[in-house]
Scaffold this motif. Structure first.
Motif, PDB file in Angstrom:
ATOM      1  N   ILE A 190     -18.804 -12.783  20.928  1.00 61.21           N
ATOM      2  CA  ILE A 190     -17.814 -12.364  19.938  1.00 61.21           C
ATOM      3  C   ILE A 190     -18.409 -12.460  18.539  1.00 61.21           C
ATOM      4  O   ILE A 190     -19.343 -13.231  18.289  1.00 61.21           O
ATOM      5  N   ILE A 191     -17.848 -11.674  17.620  1.00 62.02           N
ATOM      6  CA  ILE A 191     -18.240 -11.683  16.213  1.00 62.02           C
ATOM      7  C   ILE A 191     -17.102 -12.277  15.399  1.00 62.02           C
ATOM      8  O   ILE A 191     -15.935 -11.925  15.587  1.00 62.02           O
ATOM      9  N   PRO A 262     -23.858  -6.944  24.104  1.00 62.20           N
ATOM     10  CA  PRO A 262     -22.922  -6.286  23.190  1.00 62.20           C
ATOM     11  C   PRO A 262     -21.658  -7.125  23.029  1.00 62.20           C
ATOM     12  O   PRO A 262     -21.152  -7.691  24.005  1.00 62.20           O
ATOM     13  N   PRO A 263     -21.116  -7.220  21.814  1.00 58.89           N
ATOM     14  CA  PRO A 263     -19.951  -8.083  21.591  1.00 58.89           C
ATOM     15  C   PRO A 263     -18.659  -7.479  22.136  1.00 58.89           C
ATOM     16  O   PRO A 263     -18.482  -6.256  22.177  1.00 58.89           O
ATOM     17  N   ALA A 264     -17.755  -8.377  22.516  1.00 59.37           N
ATOM     18  CA  ALA A 264     -16.441  -7.964  22.991  1.00 59.37           C
ATOM     19  C   ALA A 264     -15.522  -7.587  21.840  1.00 59.37           C
ATOM     20  O   ALA A 264     -14.719  -6.659  21.954  1.00 59.37           O
ATOM     21  N   CYS A 265     -15.622  -8.332  20.724  1.00 58.60           N
ATOM     22  CA  CYS A 265     -14.643  -8.140  19.653  1.00 58.60           C
ATOM     23  C   CYS A 265     -15.181  -8.630  18.324  1.00 58.60           C
ATOM     24  O   CYS A 265     -16.166  -9.373  18.261  1.00 58.60           O
ATOM     25  N   VAL A 266     -14.520  -8.194  17.283  1.00 56.09           N
ATOM     26  CA  VAL A 266     -14.615  -8.813  15.961  1.00 56.09           C
ATOM     27  C   VAL A 266     -13.260  -9.451  15.698  1.00 56.09           C
ATOM     28  O   VAL A 266     -12.226  -8.782  15.772  1.00 56.09           O
ATOM     29  N   ILE A 267     -13.241 -10.758  15.417  1.00 57.74           N
ATOM     30  CA  ILE A 267     -12.026 -11.426  14.977  1.00 57.74           C
ATOM     31  C   ILE A 267     -12.211 -11.796  13.521  1.00 57.74           C
ATOM     32  O   ILE A 267     -13.216 -12.394  13.135  1.00 57.74           O
ATOM     33  N   MET A 268     -11.241 -11.413  12.688  1.00 55.79           N
ATOM     34  CA  MET A 268     -11.399 -11.583  11.248  1.00 55.79           C
ATOM     35  C   MET A 268     -10.037 -11.597  10.568  1.00 55.79           C
ATOM     36  O   MET A 268      -9.050 -11.084  11.101  1.00 55.79           O
ATOM     37  N   GLU A 269     -10.003 -12.210   9.402  1.00 57.04           N
ATOM     38  CA  GLU A 269      -8.870 -12.046   8.500  1.00 57.04           C
ATOM     39  C   GLU A 269      -9.132 -10.815   7.644  1.00 57.04           C
ATOM     40  O   GLU A 269     -10.231 -10.640   7.119  1.00 57.04           O
ATOM     41  N   ALA A 270      -8.120  -9.972   7.486  1.00 62.82           N
ATOM     42  CA  ALA A 270      -8.289  -8.785   6.638  1.00 62.82           C
ATOM     43  C   ALA A 270      -8.520  -9.192   5.187  1.00 62.82           C
ATOM     44  O   ALA A 270      -9.236  -8.510   4.443  1.00 62.82           O
ATOM     45  N   ALA A 271      -7.905 -10.281   4.760  1.00 64.40           N
ATOM     46  CA  ALA A 271      -8.217 -10.936   3.491  1.00 64.40           C
ATOM     47  C   ALA A 271      -8.487 -12.393   3.828  1.00 64.40           C
ATOM     48  O   ALA A 271      -7.660 -13.047   4.466  1.00 64.40           O
ATOM     49  N   MET A 272      -9.626 -12.900   3.425  1.00 61.61           N
ATOM     50  CA  MET A 272      -9.967 -14.277   3.762  1.00 61.61           C
ATOM     51  C   MET A 272      -9.013 -15.242   3.068  1.00 61.61           C
ATOM     52  O   MET A 272      -8.756 -15.126   1.870  1.00 61.61           O
TER      53      MET A 272
END
Length: 497
Positions: A190-191, A262-272
Motif C-alpha cells: 500500500i501507498i 504493484p500497490p493495492a491502494c493509495v490511502i491519503m487525506e485530501a488535505a493533511m
C-alpha cells in the motif's frame, strides 16, 4: 458555503509556494533545530515557556491530584497516550456548547473539540434528545436498526458513494478499507503519505513522526515503524510518498511495479490534518486520481478529520475529486464512538459476497446511529457550514494580522472548521518542509498561552483548531486575544515573571 476558495484562505499567496526543486534546496539548507529563530530569541521563548508552565501548574492543582490518583490504576494516568502531557494533563468534568470546564472549575473555550470530533459542540440539544430517546428503547442489539439505514442513505447522498458499512473508530475504518482494497486488487503493498496519521493499526503506523534526517528523498522515502511492536514485514508493505508531489508518487509506484509488487491502494487525506493543516496544491488531487486509475489502484480518502467538518460532503465535495473509498469517524457520531466506510458498489461487492469479513459487534450501535442521524439532519445543516466558514475566515484573518503587526514569521491556513498557525519561515507543503521550517517550540508556547487564558487546544505541534457550530464571534475574539498576548510578548525584549 463561503465563496472564498481554499487556496486564498491559506494565508499565503500562490507566489509564496516555491517550486519543488527550490523548496527541496531550501529544506536541505534549513537549520532543523530552530528554523524560525527570528521569532524572538530562543532564550525569550524558553523564558516565556517556563513562566506559562509555572502559571498553568499553579492554576491546576485539581488536575495534579487527579493525575497522581489516576497513575495508580491507569497507565500514565490517561486512557490514551495522546492524552498525556507533562507534568500532568488537564482533567475535564463537563462541556456545554463551545465551552468545557476542568476539575478546578476553570472555564475554557474549546478549540480542541475532542481532537476534531466535536464540530457539533458539546451537549447539543438535538443530539442529547436523540440519545436520551434511544437509550430508553435499548442501547445495543448487534442487529440493524432503521437509523443505520437512514444514516447510510444520507452519507451516500453527501459523498456520492453508494455503499456504506459502519465501524467504531477511524482506526477500524482505515484498517477495513485497506483490507477491502487488497481483496479487490489481489495486491498487498500500500501507498500512504509520509507524515499522515491514519489510525493505530499496524498497516498505517508507518512513517508518521520521524526525525528530519530519517525521512529520505522524495522518490524513496523510508518506511519506518511508529513505535515498537509493529512487525517489520508489515512495515515493509507500507510505502510512503510525499504530499503535493504527484510525479514522485508515480515514480515510486512505477518502481514498485518493476519490483513485481504493484500497490493495492493509495490511502491519503485530501488535505493533511496532522501537520496542522496542509492544503492540496492546485491539480494535485486530480493527478493522484488519474495515477491510481491508470495503475489499477484503489484511491482511499481518509476523511476521519475532514469528513463532515469542512463541507457537507467533506473534502470530497470541497475539492471536487471523488475517490473509490472514503473513511469517516470522529464527527460522524456527535461524540459517540463511530466510524464508516463508503465505496463504490463494485468495491463493496467483496464485502457483500463475504470474501472480506467486515465485522464488529458494536458496528451500527443504536445510540451512535441515533446521534449520527440527529447530527446529519438537525445540526450539520447548510447554514451550519456557512457559519463555520465565516468564523474560520475571521480566525484566519485575525491570526495573520497579529503575525504581521508583530513581524513574526508564520502564516495561517484553514478550511471550514479546521485551521492552524504555521510558525514557519517558508510554506509548509509536506512533511519534509514541515520538519525543516516549523519552529517546534512555538506551538507548545501557544498551547500554554491559550490554556492560561481560557482557550483549550489539542496538545502537540501537529494539531489544528476545530470550530464547532456552537462557537461564536466572542469565542473567536477570545482565541485572538490569547494569540495576540503571545505575539506581543515574543516581540517584546523583556519578559516579566
Amino acid at each position: 458555503m463561503s465563496g472564498t476558495t481554499a487556496e486564498s484562505r491559506a494565508g499565503a499567496s500562490p507566489a509564496d509556494h516555491a517550486d519543488h526543486a527550490d523548496q527541496a534546496d531550501h529544506a536541505d539548507q534549513a537549520d532543523h533545530a530552530d528554523p524560525v529563530g527570528s521569532a524572538g530569541s530562543a532564550e525569550r521563548t524558553s523564558a516565556l515557556t517556563e513562566r506559562e508552565e509555572r502559571r498553568l501548574a499553579e492554576r491546576t492543582p485539581g488536575s495534579r491530584a487527579m493525575h497522581s490518583r489516576a497513575r495508580q490504576s491507569m497507565t500514565g494516568g490517561v486512557p490514551s497516550s495522546y492524552q498525556a502531557r507533562d507534568p500532568w494533563p488537564i482533567y475535564l468534568t463537563h462541556g456545554r456548547g463551545s465551552l468545557v470546564w476542568d476539575v478546578d472549575g476553570t472555564e475554557y473555550c474549546d478549540f480542541h473539540n475532542g481532537f476534531g470530533s466535536m464540530v457539533q459542540g458539546h451537549a447539543h440539544p438535538a443530539i442529547v434528545h436523540a440519545v436520551r430517546e434511544r437509550i430508553g428503547l435499548g442501547s445495543h442489539f448487534a442487529m440493524p436498526t432503521e437509523d443505520s439505514v437512514i444514516v447510510s442513505e444520507e452519507l451516500a447522498r453527501r459523498f456520492g458513494l453508494p455503499q456504506w458499512r459502519y465501524v467504531n473508530s477511524g482506526s477500524e475504518a482505515t484498517m477495513d478499507a485497506i483490507r477491502i482494497a487488497r481483496a479487490v486488487t489481489g495486491r498487498e503493498t500500500i501507498i500512504k503519505i509520509f507524515g499522515s496519521y491514519h489510525g493505530h493499526h499496524d498497516y498505517v503506523m508507518v512513517s508518521i513522526g520521524t526525525p528530519y534526517d530519517d525521512i529520505g528523498p522524495a522518490d524513496h522515502m523510508a518506511s519506518l515503524a511508529y513505535g515498537e511492536g509493529i512487525p517489520s514485514a508489515v512495515v515493509d508493505l507500507t510505502v510512503p510518498v510525499p504530499f503535493n508531489d504527484a510525479p514522485a508518487m508515480e515514480r515510486r509506484i512505477e518502481a514498485l511495479v518493476a519490483q513485481g509488487r504493484p500497490p493495492a491502494c493509495v490511502i491519503m487525506e485530501a488535505a493533511m490534518m496532522n501537520l496542522g493543516v496542509v492544503l492540496p496544491e492546485p491539480g494535485y488531487l486530480e493527478a493522484v486520481r488519474d495515477i491510481t486509475r491508470r495503475h489499477g489502484m484503489v484511491l482511499i480518502f481518509d476523511e476521519v478529520k475532514t469528513g463532515l467538518c469542512v463541507a457537507p460532503g467533506g473534502a470530497t465535495e470541497r475539492f471536487g475529486v471523488r475517490p473509490d473509498m472514503v473513511t469517516l469517524a470522529k464527527a460522524l457520531g456527535g461524540g459517540l464512538p463511530s466510524g464508516a466506510i463508503g465505496a463504490t458498489a463494485d468495491i463493496m461487492e467483496v464485502v457483500a459476497t463475504d470474501r472480506v469479513k467486515q465485522v464488529g459487534t458494536f458496528n451500527g450501535n443504536p445510540l451512535t446511529m441515533a446521534a449520527a442521524r440527529a447530527s446529519l439532519f438537525e445540526v450539520l445543516t447548510a447554514d451550519a457550514y456557512v457559519h463555520l466558514d465565516r468564523l474560520g475566515d475571521r480566525l484566519i484573518a485575525g491570526c495573520d494580522e497579529i503575525l504581521r503587526c508583530h513581524e513574526l514569521p508564520g502564516y495561517t491556513v484553514g478550511i471550514g472548521s479546521k485551521g492552524c498557525v504555521h510558525f514557519a519561515d517558508a510554506p509548509i507543503r509536506d512533511y519534509t518542509s514541515f520538519m525543516a521550517h516549523q519552529n517546534p517550540a512555538l506551538p507548545e508556547l501557544a498551547w500554554l498561552y491559550n490554556a492560561n487564558r481560557g482557550v483549550l487546544m489539542a496538545p502537540g505541534r501537529e494539531e489544528e483548531w476545530t470550530l464547532s457550530v456552537q462557537h461564536s464571534d466572542a469565542d473567536v475574539d477570545r482565541y485572538l486575544a490569547a494569540f495576540a498576548a503571545m505575539a506581543h510578548d515574543l516581540a517584546d525584549a523583556t519578559v516579566s515573571g
